[in-house]
Design a protein around this motif. Structure first.
Motif, PDB file in Angstrom:
ATOM      1  N   GLY A  50       1.045  -1.375  -0.133  1.00 55.16           N
ATOM      2  CA  GLY A  50       0.125  -0.016  -0.005  1.00 55.16           C
ATOM      3  C   GLY A  50       0.938   1.161  -0.078  1.00 55.16           C
ATOM      4  O   GLY A  50       0.390   2.216  -0.555  1.00 55.16           O
ATOM      5  N   LEU A  51       1.929   1.349   0.690  1.00 54.80           N
ATOM      6  CA  LEU A  51       2.700   2.303   0.910  1.00 54.80           C
ATOM      7  C   LEU A  51       3.818   2.705  -0.100  1.00 54.80           C
ATOM      8  O   LEU A  51       4.444   3.704  -0.657  1.00 54.80           O
ATOM      9  N   ASP A  52       4.185   1.613  -0.984  1.00 54.40           N
ATOM     10  CA  ASP A  52       5.225   1.547  -1.974  1.00 54.40           C
ATOM     11  C   ASP A  52       4.582   1.619  -3.417  1.00 54.40           C
ATOM     12  O   ASP A  52       4.025   0.735  -3.768  1.00 54.40           O
ATOM     13  N   SER A  53       4.906   2.870  -3.930  1.00 49.98           N
ATOM     14  CA  SER A  53       4.152   2.980  -5.343  1.00 49.98           C
ATOM     15  C   SER A  53       4.734   2.163  -6.207  1.00 49.98           C
ATOM     16  O   SER A  53       4.063   1.579  -7.365  1.00 49.98           O
ATOM     17  N   ASN A  54       5.845   1.646  -6.182  1.00 48.57           N
ATOM     18  CA  ASN A  54       6.694   0.680  -7.159  1.00 48.57           C
ATOM     19  C   ASN A  54       5.772  -0.573  -7.038  1.00 48.57           C
ATOM     20  O   ASN A  54       6.129  -1.357  -8.137  1.00 48.57           O
ATOM     21  N   HIS A  56       2.618  -0.979  -6.737  1.00 42.32           N
ATOM     22  CA  HIS A  56       1.286  -0.802  -7.204  1.00 42.32           C
ATOM     23  C   HIS A  56       1.006  -1.494  -8.763  1.00 42.32           C
ATOM     24  O   HIS A  56       0.562  -0.790  -9.828  1.00 42.32           O
ATOM     25  N   THR A  57       1.143  -2.687  -8.783  1.00 40.94           N
ATOM     26  CA  THR A  57       1.145  -3.443  -9.981  1.00 40.94           C
ATOM     27  C   THR A  57       0.038  -4.700  -9.656  1.00 40.94           C
ATOM     28  O   THR A  57      -0.192  -5.073  -8.684  1.00 40.94           O
ATOM     29  N   ASP A 296      11.887  -6.934  -4.986  1.00 38.49           N
ATOM     30  CA  ASP A 296      11.001  -5.745  -4.635  1.00 38.49           C
ATOM     31  C   ASP A 296      10.300  -5.790  -3.494  1.00 38.49           C
ATOM     32  O   ASP A 296      10.187  -4.793  -2.565  1.00 38.49           O
ATOM     33  N   ALA A 300      10.562  -3.238  -0.384  1.00 34.79           N
ATOM     34  CA  ALA A 300       9.556  -2.527   0.078  1.00 34.79           C
ATOM     35  C   ALA A 300       9.491  -2.615   1.640  1.00 34.79           C
ATOM     36  O   ALA A 300       9.342  -1.505   2.403  1.00 34.79           O
TER      37      ALA A 300
END
Length: 322
Positions: A50-54, A56-57, A296, A300
């Motif tokens: 939720g907090l790491d935009s990387n 958001h897949t 990843d 995160a």
């Protein structure tokens, strides 16, 4: 209530995993530890995604749903067992038992379908990489996440409605640590042939359809990877599937013998061992599998636990830092 020489029970006794007093403290500490590890581990995965935009897949969106289902699954059975051990009671009301059974079915079925959805996501990513974002659009991802929740509740509702008319006569002792469907059917003095048939058909469908999707996806993935010329490219492609494949093998390796066949075919103690594996052990292992094998996710989680992210979430912690 009395029906001729039959009596419907107002509650059940859960015998748990052991009736030996000296083992209760060990079981309490063991399952409390596993429960906390499961909740914290899966909770950290949800927070990290939720907090790491990387992250958001689609892949991590489905993983967050799996983590939520795992937290819910273990919370359905373990807290009640821990409370019974601590208070030295074995009772659970009829209503609470049916509720526990309903949600235990829901989250087992959700895990099945989510693993199938995650396999499809890997299939699109590896076999159609150029069209991945075009195919896996947000609307499709949300639909693929919502459908397992809807179907799982439908399956649980069918089993619950078929169970409610059954009588349990004079026996109310369940040789289990939570109210599972198979032991309840075995305990009933009513004719459970319809229930057993529905259990078999539903279990067959719930296991077969996602597993067929997983099998098809990985056959296509293997064929696509073998066409890659470089060894590094093959390893990179396979590494994106390693975590998911490990979870699939762990999950299906324990669930088939418990929910695939009718309860009368289970040996004594088989239900409990299988249930512990897929309701407690598998949800506990998932965070380790996905974090240890995924760069990843490890990155995160490190950022989540670092002062830049973690301390603002906990203002009081800044006072404790040097």
């Amino acid at each position: 209530m009395h029906h001729g020489n039959q009596t419907t029970v107002s509650g059940f006794l859960l015998l748990g995993l052991s009736n030996q007093a000296e083992q209760q403290k060990v079981l309490f500490v063991l399952f409390l530890g596993m429960y906390l590890v499961t909740v914290v581990g899966n909770g950290l995965i949800i927070l990290a995604i939720g907090l790491d935009s990387n992250l958001h897949t689609p892949m991590y969106f489905f993983l967050a749903n799996l983590s939520l289902a795992d937290i819910s699954s273990v919370s359905t059975s373990v807290p009640k067992m821990l409370m019974n051990i601590q208070t030295k009671t074995q009772s659970i009301s009829y209503e609470n038992c049916i509720t526990q059974m309903y949600f235990s079915i829901v989250f087992v079925v959700i895990d099945n379908f989510l693993l199938g959805v995650m396999a499809y996501d890997r299939f699109v990513a590896i076999c159609h990489p150029l069209n991945y974002m075009t195919i896996m659009q947000p609307r499709l991802c949300v639909s693929l996440a919502v459908i397992p929740w809807v179907l799982s509740n439908a399956v649980a509702l069918i089993h619950t409605l078929l169970l409610l008319p059954l009588l349990f006569c004079d026996s109310n002792t369940l040789p289990h640590f939570f109210c599972d469907l198979a032991p309840l059917l075995k305990l009933s003095c009513s004719d459970t042939r319809i229930n057993e048939l529905v259990l078999f058909i539903a279990g067959l469908s719930v296991v077969t359809f996602p597993f067929a999707l997983i099998l098809f996806s990985y056959i296509c993935i293997v064929r696509a990877v073998l066409r890659i010329s470089s060894t590094e490219g093959k390893w990179k492609a396979f590494s994106t599937c390693g975590s998911h494949l490990t979870v699939v093998l762990l999950f299906y390796g324990t669930i088939v013998g418990v929910y695939f066949f009718p309860s009368t075919t289970h040996p004594d103690g088989g239900d409990k061992i299988g249930a512990v594996l897929f309701t407690v052990v598998t949800p506990m292992m998932n965070p380790f599998i996905y974090s240890l094998r995924n760069k990843d996710m490890k990155g995160a989680l490190r950022k989540l636990l670092s002062r830049k992210i973690f301390l603002p979430l906990m203002p009081w912690a800044s006072d404790l830092s040097p």
